[in-house]
Enzyme design. Structure first.
Site, short mmCIF file in Angstrom:
data_model
loop_
_atom_site.label_atom_id
_atom_site.label_comp_id
_atom_site.label_asym_id
_atom_site.label_seq_id
_atom_site.Cartn_x
_atom_site.Cartn_y
_atom_site.Cartn_z
N HIS A 16 2.60 -13.65 -7.43
CA HIS A 16 2.25 -12.59 -8.40
C HIS A 16 2.03 -11.30 -7.63
CE1 HIS A 16 -0.13 -11.26 -12.19
NE2 HIS A 16 0.02 -10.18 -11.42
N HIS A 18 2.68 -6.80 -7.53
CA HIS A 18 3.12 -5.51 -8.10
C HIS A 18 3.65 -4.63 -6.98
CE1 HIS A 18 1.16 -6.22 -12.02
NE2 HIS A 18 0.30 -6.91 -11.28
N ARG A 20 5.54 -1.58 -7.89
CA ARG A 20 5.84 -0.24 -8.46
C ARG A 20 7.29 0.14 -8.16
NH1 ARG A 20 1.35 -1.61 -10.96
NH2 ARG A 20 -0.58 -1.04 -9.92
N ASN A 44 5.73 -4.60 -14.85
CA ASN A 44 5.03 -3.55 -15.62
C ASN A 44 5.23 -2.16 -15.02
OD1 ASN A 44 3.37 -4.25 -13.42
ND2 ASN A 44 1.50 -3.67 -14.48
N LYS A 101 6.96 -12.30 -18.52
CA LYS A 101 5.52 -12.01 -18.44
C LYS A 101 4.98 -11.49 -19.76
CE LYS A 101 1.49 -11.22 -16.52
NZ LYS A 101 1.13 -10.27 -15.49
N HIS A 138 -0.90 -12.93 -18.90
CA HIS A 138 -2.13 -12.18 -18.63
C HIS A 138 -3.09 -12.57 -19.75
CE1 HIS A 138 -4.43 -8.63 -17.03
NE2 HIS A 138 -5.08 -8.92 -18.15
N HIS A 176 -3.64 -14.95 -12.47
CA HIS A 176 -4.93 -14.51 -11.93
C HIS A 176 -6.11 -15.07 -12.71
CE1 HIS A 176 -4.01 -11.57 -14.99
NE2 HIS A 176 -3.24 -10.85 -14.21
N ASP A 248 -1.72 -10.69 -6.97
CA ASP A 248 -1.94 -9.60 -7.92
C ASP A 248 -2.24 -8.31 -7.16
OD1 ASP A 248 -2.03 -8.34 -10.35
OD2 ASP A 248 -4.11 -8.89 -10.76
N HIS A 252 -2.69 1.49 -6.45
CA HIS A 252 -2.92 2.74 -7.18
C HIS A 252 -3.33 3.79 -6.16
CE1 HIS A 252 -2.92 1.04 -11.28
NE2 HIS A 252 -3.50 -0.02 -10.74
N ALA A 264 -7.28 0.03 -12.81
CA ALA A 264 -7.54 -1.37 -12.44
C ALA A 264 -6.48 -1.85 -11.46
CB ALA A 264 -7.52 -2.23 -13.69
#
Ligand code: NCD
Ligand code: ZN
Length: 363
Positions: A16, A18, A20, A44, A101, A138, A176, A248, A252, A264
């Site tokens: 899992h 991210h 970007r 996402n 997802k 999620h 998660h 996860d 950011h 988050a």
């Protein structure tokens, strides 16, 4: 004689992640690839990755900036109210999209296009069940009046119960998982449900978020919970074949984290195997005395269990000439990374941690 300060495992996987897109992609991709072989890539983006075609283009962008040969991004599609069963069949036929997802609309970062009701995806779930395509969830309720620490439990009791009741053969990953209630739900559906567990949910509780001043870099969704919840995650990870690693890791910019409206997400990709070693170390004999038990566990937790759930060949692309070495060695984590003109602050920025990992040639 074996070096007792050292654990050796095949290159692990992150189930899992991210990454970007755009300017920051070279940073996030190469951090992940410096520690893992394969990763399930979350869809996402803005706009989200909704089609097989979009997933193919995103995968190309990832591979283009990747400086490591071994890294394989495993793509996913973002489920919306408008996803068609035909798109599921296309994904199943592709050899690079591995799951869909589900984000409840409004539950987390970039979830505006998510499902407004799980019942809107009835036909998609039926198609997924029919062709055995995994659903990643999620699991947080978006009921506005619900206490933020109860959102996972509430989702389990309502929407998740409905999905499991109506699609009994659908294979699901509870992403998660963060609470004892979540762990119990996975255990009661164990024949077709797995769970990813993040390093931060294994290491932090809400005290680390809230005591002694609010800590924006410990804020993620689902929010870190109580010590009892953390223990449930540790125990399930140690005991159950269907709990495995998913970081996860969610980058950011500092300006969005240290803000009155803190985004988050916790960033752990550059040293995630070290964090898992830290989280589980207290439950094994001291690795400097006997490294084998912790080593065997980390191999199962970070590679084998996920590989089995996703029905991937063991060591599909794993060049047997490369391994991850995890040494018991203190090092100080960077305070921040350059991040497209801003800064990216990882978990435990500037702190010293007791393990250091590196990809090395197997001999
Ligand atoms: C994730 C992100 O930033 O994309 N944030 C997070 O807190 N985990 C989204 C998610 O997985 O919920
Ligand atoms: Zn995520």
């Amino acid at each position: 004689m074996a070096d007792r300060n050292r654990i050796e495992i095949p290159l692990p996987d992150d189930w899992h992640l991210h990454l970007r897109d755009g300017d920051v992609l070279p940073v996030t991709v190469n951090h992940a690839a410096s520690r893992c072989r394969r990763a399930i890539i979350m869809p996402n983006l803005k706009p989200p990755v909704r089609t097989v075609e979009e997933a193919a283009a995103y995968r190309d962008r990832i591979l283009q900036v990747c400086q490591w040969d071994h890294f394989e991004p495993l793509m996913t599609l973002y489920l919306t109210d408008n996803t068609s069963p035909e798109e599921i069949l296309k994904a199943k036929d592709s050899d690079f999209v591995h799951a869909v997802k589900l984000y409840p609309a409004g539950a987390t970062t970039n979830s505006d296009h998510g499902l407004t009701s799980v019942q809107n995806a009835r036909e998609v779930f039926a198609a997924m069940e029919q062709c055995d395509f995994p659903l990643l969830v999620h699991a947080e309720s978006t009921e506005p009046n619900l206490d933020v620490f109860d959102r996972e439990r509430a989702f389990v009791e309502t929407d998740f119960a409905w999905i499991c009741e109506n699609f009994k053969r659908l294979r699901i990953v509870f992403e998660h998982v963060s609470s004892r209630a979540g762990v119990d739900f996975v255990n009661s559906n164990a024949s077709r449900m797995a769970a990813t567990v993040t390093p931060h949910h294994l290491l932090l509780t809400r005290n680390d978020l809230l005591v002694g001043g609010l800590k924006p870099h410990h804020y993620c969704l689902p929010v870190v919970k109580t010590e009892d919840d953390r223990r449930a995650l540790i125990q399930a990870s140690l005991d159950k074949e269907n709990f495995f690693a998913g970081t996860d890791s969610a980058p950011h910019p500092r300006s969005k984290k240290e803000s009155h409206n803190c985004a988050a997400g916790i960033y752990t990709a550059p040293f995630f195997p070290e964090l898992y070693a830290m989280a589980f170390e207290p439950h094994f004999p001291d690795p400097s005395q006997d490294p084998a038990p912790l080593q065997d566990f980390l191999r199962l937790f970070m590679s084998v269990r996920g590989e089995r759930f996703y029905r991937m060949p063991l060591n599909e692309k794993g060049s047997p000439d490369q391994i991850l070495e995890i040494r018991k060695e203190e090092w100080t984590l960077t305070a921040s990374y350059e991040f497209a003109g801003d800064e990216l602050v990882p978990l435990y920025a500037g702190k010293t941690i007791p393990y250091k990992a590196e990809i090395v040639k197997a001999n």
